[in-house]
Scaffold this motif. Structure first.
Motif, PDB file in Angstrom:
ATOM      1  N   UNK A 248      48.960  32.869  30.898  1.00  0.00           N
ATOM      2  CA  UNK A 248      49.272  34.087  31.258  1.00  0.00           C
ATOM      3  C   UNK A 248      49.451  34.550  32.663  1.00  0.00           C
ATOM      4  N   UNK A 249      50.560  35.299  32.938  1.00  0.00           N
ATOM      5  CA  UNK A 249      50.703  35.960  34.248  1.00  0.00           C
ATOM      6  C   UNK A 249      49.732  36.740  34.786  1.00  0.00           C
ATOM      7  N   UNK A 250      48.680  36.155  35.638  1.00  0.00           N
ATOM      8  CA  UNK A 250      47.441  36.786  36.275  1.00  0.00           C
ATOM      9  C   UNK A 250      47.667  36.363  37.800  1.00  0.00           C
ATOM     10  N   UNK A 251      47.458  37.264  38.734  1.00  0.00           N
ATOM     11  CA  UNK A 251      47.281  37.115  40.056  1.00  0.00           C
ATOM     12  C   UNK A 251      45.955  36.972  40.505  1.00  0.00           C
TER      13      UNK A 251
ATOM     14  N   UNK B  82      38.792  38.991  45.206  1.00  0.00           N
ATOM     15  CA  UNK B  82      38.129  40.219  44.707  1.00  0.00           C
ATOM     16  C   UNK B  82      38.115  40.554  43.210  1.00  0.00           C
ATOM     17  N   UNK B  83      39.276  40.413  42.423  1.00  0.00           N
ATOM     18  CA  UNK B  83      39.341  40.593  41.079  1.00  0.00           C
ATOM     19  C   UNK B  83      38.332  39.367  40.309  1.00  0.00           C
TER      20      UNK B  83
ATOM     21  N   UNK C 172      33.757  38.193  37.098  1.00  0.00           N
ATOM     22  CA  UNK C 172      32.520  37.341  37.241  1.00  0.00           C
ATOM     23  C   UNK C 172      31.251  38.199  37.084  1.00  0.00           C
ATOM     24  N   UNK C 173      31.102  39.126  37.670  1.00  0.00           N
ATOM     25  CA  UNK C 173      30.101  40.133  37.653  1.00  0.00           C
ATOM     26  C   UNK C 173      29.891  40.682  36.093  1.00  0.00           C
ATOM     27  N   UNK C 174      31.169  41.177  35.549  1.00  0.00           N
ATOM     28  CA  UNK C 174      31.092  41.633  34.207  1.00  0.00           C
ATOM     29  C   UNK C 174      30.863  40.427  33.330  1.00  0.00           C
ATOM     30  N   UNK C 175      30.966  39.176  33.351  1.00  0.00           N
ATOM     31  CA  UNK C 175      30.472  38.310  32.492  1.00  0.00           C
ATOM     32  C   UNK C 175      28.839  38.078  32.626  1.00  0.00           C
ATOM     33  N   UNK C 176      28.533  38.243  33.749  1.00  0.00           N
ATOM     34  CA  UNK C 176      27.128  38.024  34.053  1.00  0.00           C
ATOM     35  C   UNK C 176      26.488  39.213  33.371  1.00  0.00           C
ATOM     36  N   UNK C 177      27.076  40.588  33.301  1.00  0.00           N
ATOM     37  CA  UNK C 177      26.568  41.570  32.644  1.00  0.00           C
ATOM     38  C   UNK C 177      26.292  41.326  31.054  1.00  0.00           C
TER      39      UNK C 177
ATOM     40  N   UNK D 146      42.015  28.113  39.637  1.00  0.00           N
ATOM     41  CA  UNK D 146      40.762  28.358  39.087  1.00  0.00           C
ATOM     42  C   UNK D 146      40.163  29.500  39.671  1.00  0.00           C
ATOM     43  N   UNK D 147      40.155  30.613  38.955  1.00  0.00           N
ATOM     44  CA  UNK D 147      39.317  31.978  39.686  1.00  0.00           C
ATOM     45  C   UNK D 147      38.000  31.749  39.806  1.00  0.00           C
TER      46      UNK D 147
END
Length: 384
Positions: free
Chosen positions: A108-111, A115-116, A121-126, A148-149
């Protein structure tokens, strides 16, 4: 089986945490047009891992799915939370069995930026249970050419790199990557005088079982020689390789090779296949009189030629900075790790590891290792 999952909306992205592997998790037999991944994040690996390592009551599996604003999948993260001595550690589905830890990336087109990636990752941890420590090793910078983000938020370099051989180059150039080639050719001629040599690629259950038995025995002997805990000390690891052999063979993604001298198997390689890439996970070789012939190096050279002729593009020798990889591989892959303390328990775990690592550098520690090894071996009722 009922899929227990939870979904959380974050800034237009949906984070869904599954307790069982989602149906769309790719197989190693699938093409890579729609997903980029390593074989260690495929359905086959996860199935073998869950049936062995994942059976421990101290391990919980969490499959984190990230979808975009159009409800299309972006990432799939096979994560685990492991409890040990009162501390809970978040990591990848690995435990010493995966050479690469990275998300399954849906095309998928993701830049991605640091930062993002960090915000996501913080949202995943939450969305996951609270943990005391995050420890993810063996993270490549990219997966199938895609960023690899997770590597963008790494806290440092990995302890070791990964290595491999580019099979797309002309054979003369590929052969020249092997050190002391003239000596190796001389050893091949000497071995041929003992008996005819051949490369056997196991086919069928009987031949697979025969080669697997020698591979495991050769690997255990190498564990003994180097005084490293092997299958005798870690029977779950042995169970994993047996189960993975069945699962990947059924999917047509197992490659079990042996170098034979007459009827004798003198070297082996247990590998997994994904598209035009071969992951060499475990190698073994006979000791004693066979040592002088460098049988494992002969097998490697023979495999390189066979794999190239079969149309494979890359032989991945996996993680580890052993001398033979540093000198015989033309590709060296940088890896990252992510270590983050989330509580005082996590801090205690990190401090304990640091103390142990410092102790391992002491002369006394090294002198006591053979004694410790002998005592451990005696406990298992095996010869030291």
């Amino acid at each position: 089986m009922l899929d227990r999952s939870t979904a959380t909306e974050v800034q237009g992205f949906s984070i869904i945490v599954h307790r069982e592997v989602p149906d769309y998790c790719p197989s190693a037999a699938d093409g890579t047009d729609h997903t980029k991944r390593h074989v260690f994040q495929t359905r086959e690996f996860i199935e073998a891992w869950m049936a062995t390592r994942g059976m421990s009551s101290s391990v919980g599996a969490y499959f984190v799915e990230v979808r975009d604003t159009e409800n299309q999948p972006l990432l799939l993260l096979p994560l685990t939370v492991t409890s040990s001595r009162g501390a809970r550690t978040l990591g990848f589905m690995d435990a010493g069995l995966a050479d690469y830890n990275a998300p399954v990336l849906f095309v998928r087109p993701v830049q991605w930026t640091a930062e993002n990636a960090g915000e996501l990752w913080e949202k995943v941890l939450a969305a996951l249970p609270a943990v005391d420590l995050i420890h993810i090793e063996n993270m490549p910078l990219s997966v199938g050419g895609e960023v690899n983000p997770l590597a963008m938020i790494a806290t440092g370099d990995n302890a070791e790199s990964a290595h491999g051989s580019d099979l797309t180059q002309p054979w003369e150039a590929l052969e020249a990557t092997q050190p002391q080639l003239k000596t190796l050719r001389r050893k091949i001629r000497a071995l041929e005088k003992v008996a005819p040599i051949a490369l056997v690629v196991a086919k069928g259950e009987a031949e697979t079982d025969r080669v697997l038995l020698r591979t495991l025995a050769q690997k255990q002997r190498r564990f003994d020689d180097t005084k490293v805990s092997g299958f005798d000390r870690d029977p779950v690891k042995l169970a994993y390789f047996k189960r993975a052999t069945e699962i990947f063979a059924a999917a047509g993604r197992l490659q079990l090779c042996a170098l034979t001298v007459g009827d004798e198997i003198v070297a082996t390689a247990w590998s997994l296949v994904q598209d035009d890439r071969v992951y060499e996970v475990m190698i073994g070789f006979e000791a004693g009189e066979w040592t002088k012939y460098s049988c494992s190096r002969i097998l490697n050279l023979t495999m390189l030629r066979w794999l190239k002729d079969e149309g494979f593009a890359y032989l991945d020798h996996g993680i580890g900075d052993e001398d033979w990889k540093l000198t015989s591989c033309d590709n060296h892959v940088e890896l990252r790790q992510l270590v983050a303390v989330r509580s005082w328990r996590g801090q205690m775990v990190v401090a304990g590891r640091q103390v142990k690592n410092r102790m391992r550098t002491l002369r006394l520690w090294r002198a006591l290792q053979p004694i410790k090894w002998a005592l451990q071996r005696r406990k298992t009722d095996l010869p030291a």
